[in-house]
Design an enzyme around this catalytic site. Structure first.
Site, short mmCIF file in Angstrom:
data_model
loop_
_atom_site.label_atom_id
_atom_site.label_comp_id
_atom_site.label_asym_id
_atom_site.label_seq_id
_atom_site.Cartn_x
_atom_site.Cartn_y
_atom_site.Cartn_z
N ASP A 56 0.87 -1.18 0.00
CA ASP A 56 0.00 0.00 0.00
C ASP A 56 0.91 1.23 0.00
OD1 ASP A 56 -3.15 0.67 1.24
OD2 ASP A 56 -1.63 2.26 1.19
N LEU A 57 0.51 2.24 -0.74
CA LEU A 57 1.34 3.44 -0.87
C LEU A 57 1.53 4.17 0.46
CD1 LEU A 57 2.40 3.89 -3.69
CD2 LEU A 57 0.89 5.83 -3.93
N SER A 123 -0.40 15.28 -13.12
CA SER A 123 -1.71 15.48 -13.74
C SER A 123 -1.95 16.92 -14.18
CB SER A 123 -2.79 15.09 -12.72
OG SER A 123 -4.05 15.58 -13.12
N GLU A 125 -4.55 18.36 -13.68
CA GLU A 125 -5.30 19.00 -12.59
C GLU A 125 -4.41 19.96 -11.79
OE1 GLU A 125 -8.70 18.82 -11.15
OE2 GLU A 125 -8.86 18.52 -13.31
N TYR A 147 -7.27 16.91 -4.56
CA TYR A 147 -6.52 16.00 -5.46
C TYR A 147 -5.42 16.77 -6.18
CZ TYR A 147 -5.48 13.27 -9.66
OH TYR A 147 -4.83 12.59 -10.68
N LYS A 151 -1.35 16.29 -5.99
CA LYS A 151 -0.52 15.99 -7.17
C LYS A 151 0.61 17.00 -7.32
CE LYS A 151 -2.06 12.21 -9.19
NZ LYS A 151 -1.20 11.02 -9.35
P1 NAP Z 1 -7.27 4.50 -11.40
O1 NAP Z 1 -7.92 3.69 -12.47
O2 NAP Z 1 -8.10 5.16 -10.37
O3 NAP Z 1 -6.21 3.52 -10.66
C1 NAP Z 1 -5.64 3.87 -9.45
C2 NAP Z 1 -4.84 2.70 -8.92
O4 NAP Z 1 -4.25 3.05 -7.66
C3 NAP Z 1 -5.67 1.43 -8.64
O5 NAP Z 1 -4.91 0.31 -9.02
C4 NAP Z 1 -5.83 1.46 -7.12
O6 NAP Z 1 -6.00 0.20 -6.55
C5 NAP Z 1 -4.47 2.01 -6.73
N1 NAP Z 1 -4.44 2.54 -5.37
C6 NAP Z 1 -5.28 3.45 -4.82
N2 NAP Z 1 -4.93 3.69 -3.54
C7 NAP Z 1 -3.84 2.94 -3.28
C8 NAP Z 1 -3.01 2.74 -2.14
N3 NAP Z 1 -3.25 3.39 -1.01
N4 NAP Z 1 -1.96 1.89 -2.24
C9 NAP Z 1 -1.73 1.21 -3.39
N5 NAP Z 1 -2.49 1.33 -4.51
C10 NAP Z 1 -3.52 2.19 -4.45
O7 NAP Z 1 -6.34 5.63 -12.05
P2 NAP Z 1 -5.80 5.76 -13.57
O8 NAP Z 1 -6.80 6.52 -14.36
O9 NAP Z 1 -5.29 4.46 -14.03
O10 NAP Z 1 -4.59 6.78 -13.34
C11 NAP Z 1 -3.28 6.33 -13.02
C12 NAP Z 1 -2.52 7.45 -12.32
O11 NAP Z 1 -2.44 8.56 -13.20
C13 NAP Z 1 -3.14 7.99 -11.05
O12 NAP Z 1 -2.09 8.38 -10.20
C14 NAP Z 1 -3.92 9.21 -11.50
O13 NAP Z 1 -4.07 10.12 -10.43
C15 NAP Z 1 -2.99 9.72 -12.57
N6 NAP Z 1 -3.60 10.48 -13.67
C16 NAP Z 1 -4.67 9.98 -14.33
C17 NAP Z 1 -5.18 10.68 -15.40
C18 NAP Z 1 -6.34 10.14 -16.21
O14 NAP Z 1 -6.94 10.91 -16.96
N7 NAP Z 1 -6.64 8.85 -16.13
C19 NAP Z 1 -4.60 11.89 -15.80
C20 NAP Z 1 -3.50 12.36 -15.09
C21 NAP Z 1 -2.98 11.64 -14.03
P3 NAP Z 1 -7.48 -0.42 -6.25
O15 NAP Z 1 -7.90 -1.09 -7.51
O16 NAP Z 1 -7.20 -1.35 -5.13
O17 NAP Z 1 -8.38 0.73 -5.87
O1 F7E Z 2 -14.53 15.13 -14.74
C1 F7E Z 2 -17.41 17.39 -15.26
C2 F7E Z 2 -16.51 17.64 -14.05
O2 F7E Z 2 -14.32 13.25 -13.11
C3 F7E Z 2 -14.35 15.82 -15.96
C4 F7E Z 2 -8.97 12.16 -13.35
O3 F7E Z 2 -8.45 11.10 -14.11
O4 F7E Z 2 -8.53 13.71 -15.11
C5 F7E Z 2 -9.55 13.21 -14.29
O5 F7E Z 2 -10.12 14.25 -13.51
C6 F7E Z 2 -15.25 17.04 -16.01
C7 F7E Z 2 -15.20 17.92 -14.75
O6 F7E Z 2 -12.34 13.94 -14.56
C8 F7E Z 2 -20.06 15.21 -14.14
O7 F7E Z 2 -17.01 18.71 -13.27
C9 F7E Z 2 -19.89 17.08 -15.21
O8 F7E Z 2 -15.16 19.27 -15.15
O9 F7E Z 2 -14.19 12.75 -15.59
P1 F7E Z 2 -13.90 13.68 -14.48
P2 F7E Z 2 -11.39 15.09 -13.97
O10 F7E Z 2 -11.96 15.72 -12.77
O11 F7E Z 2 -11.04 15.97 -15.12
C10 F7E Z 2 -7.42 14.33 -14.43
C11 F7E Z 2 -6.43 14.77 -15.46
C12 F7E Z 2 -6.87 13.49 -13.35
O12 F7E Z 2 -5.69 13.54 -13.04
C13 F7E Z 2 -7.85 12.75 -12.49
O13 F7E Z 2 -7.22 11.67 -11.81
O14 F7E Z 2 -16.60 16.62 -16.13
N1 F7E Z 2 -18.65 16.67 -14.93
N2 F7E Z 2 -20.80 16.20 -14.72
C14 F7E Z 2 -18.70 15.51 -14.27
N3 F7E Z 2 -17.73 14.69 -13.80
C15 F7E Z 2 -18.11 13.55 -13.18
N4 F7E Z 2 -17.16 12.72 -12.72
N5 F7E Z 2 -19.44 13.23 -13.01
C16 F7E Z 2 -20.46 14.01 -13.47
O15 F7E Z 2 -21.63 13.70 -13.31
#
Ligand code: NAP
Ligand code: F7E
Length: 320
Positions: A56-57, A123, A125, A147, A151
């Site tokens: 765990d992280l 990210s 974000e 969040y 980050k």
């Molecule tokens: P995700 O689907 O939410 O996967 C997150 C992973 O982290 C899961 O395997 C989860 O395990 C694990 N995890 C959570 N808490 C943990 C802990 N305390 N110790 C160990 N493992 C833990 O995220 P993703 O979309 O693949 O994104 C991967 C990374 O890129 C993340 O750091 C995210 O913040 C970052 N990121 C994502 C995006 C995007 O658009 N997808 C963009 C920018 C950055 P469980 O399955 O057990 O929950």
């Molecule tokens: O929201 C709007 C919401 O939750 C996108 C993560 O992977 O990308 C992700 O973060 C947008 C936002 O992603 C709903 O307000 C409207 O403006 O899909 P999302 P996120 O917040 O952009 C970044 C790069 C990461 O790093 C994060 O880990 O959509 N929105 N209505 C909604 N969003 C959600 N979830 N649900 C709604 O009903």
């Protein structure tokens, strides 16, 4: 044979990165936390090819043991509490995992395998209330959620370990990337799942928050290649990874409903419970550094990405 340790192996990116590294002939270790019930959906097909390590992280002992046991050439830190919406409901937990967790894994590497190359999942974000558009590596951060704040910490501690200990540590500043393996609470997947359930008569309405938010959405399968490329360079550095296009949530909804022959206006309900306390209004990345230095480019278009996710959810929700 090169060895890689991936944290967040069960998540969206962990599964695509594991596929890529296995194809490249790596031995892949996945850090997995203990869960009461299995959460293997994304990696079921790779179960026999990945070696899992319990950890765990938040637990430095488990990370140190994982690094000692595997002696990785590369460590990809993808684990996080990654849902922005929940970061207001669980701010301390989010800081511990998404922020401080990065120091834990860096310490584990520093103490046990200092020459391992390290990738941190930073990210877009971090740009939050953006101070310039498009956003690039030099754009100042202004995070808008617990969040995003966590980050920013993870990003700077990675830079700090690179500068303090001469470690090969990189941050990929990735803009939103999606896929059929995206978590169901994120807006793309929430929409594609709902659209297909509505089409099949399993759901009536789709409740959403802010339809005007703009995001730079790409395909996760493309983005994991950029992570790997960052660790193959002569010098460690940080890179923006994005498509260079932005679209509103409304456009996403329109395309998804149109793809199954429906009009979104008949089904979408705006619901304040999904509006965030502070919003990121627009994200648009400038990926030119990644293009010039890594030779990386996003391949799947926004429209094709949405259609890919709708098609996948249609099959899933039909029980295929
Ligand atoms: P995700 O689907 O939410 O996967 C997150 C992973 O982290 C899961 O395997 C989860 O395990 C694990 N995890 C959570 N808490 C943990 C802990 N305390 N110790 C160990 N493992 C833990 O995220 P993703 O979309 O693949 O994104 C991967 C990374 O890129 C993340 O750091 C995210 O913040 C970052 N990121 C994502 C995006 C995007 O658009 N997808 C963009 C920018 C950055 P469980 O399955 O057990 O929950
Ligand atoms: O929201 C709007 C919401 O939750 C996108 C993560 O992977 O990308 C992700 O973060 C947008 C936002 O992603 C709903 O307000 C409207 O403006 O899909 P999302 P996120 O917040 O952009 C970044 C790069 C990461 O790093 C994060 O880990 O959509 N929105 N209505 C909604 N969003 C959600 N979830 N649900 C709604 O009903």
């Amino acid at each position: 044979m090169k060895k890689a340790l991936i944290t967040g192996i069960t998540g969206q990116d962990g599964s695509y990165l594991a596929e890529l590294l296995l194809e490249k002939g790596y031995k892949v270790y996945g850090l997995r936390r203990r869960t009461a019930t299995p959460n293997f959906e994304n990696i079921k097909h790779l179960e026999n090819e990945i070696e899992f390590i319990s950890g765990d992280l938040r637990d430095l002992t488990s990370l140190t043991e994982a690094v000692k046991a595997t002696k990785p050439d590369e460590v990809y830190n993808l684990a996080a509490q990654s849902f922005v919406g929940d970061s207001w409901r669980q701010p301390i937990y989010t800081s511990e995992v998404t922020g401080l967790g990065v120091t834990n894994i860096l310490e584990a590497i520093r103490l046990s395998k200092r020459d391992a190359r390290f990738y941190q999942a930073s990210s877009s974000e971090m740009f939050g209330k953006v101070v310039e558009t498009p956003q690039k590596e030099t754009t100042p951060f202004y995070p808008r959620s617990p969040y995003g704040v966590a980050k920013v910490y993870g990003h700077w501690i990675t830079v700090n370990y690179r500068e303090s200990y001469d470690m090969y540590a990189c941050s990929g500043i990735l803009f939103n990337h999606e896929s059929p393996r995206r978590g169901i609470e994120f807006v793309t997947r929430k929409v594609t799942d709902a659209v297909t359930k509505i089409k099949l008569g399993l759901q009536d309405k789709l409740h959403l928050g802010n339809l005007d938010a703009k995001r730079d959405w790409g395909f996760a399968g493309d983005y994991v290649e950029a992570m790997w490329l960052m660790l193959q360079q002569e010098e460690p550095d940080d890179y923006v990874i994005a498509t260079g296009e932005t679209h509103t949530v409304k456009e996403l909804v329109e395309i998804a409903f149109q793809h199954v022959g429906l009009n979104y206006q008949d089904y979408v309900v705006q619901d304040p419970q999904f509006v965030r306390p502070a919003e990121v209004d627009i994200l648009l990345g400038d990926p030119s550094k990644a293009k010039h230095k890594l030779g990386w480019e996003s391949k799947v278009s926004f429209e094709d990405l949405v259609k890919m996710m709708v098609d996948s959810d249609l099959a899933k929700n039909k029980g295929q």
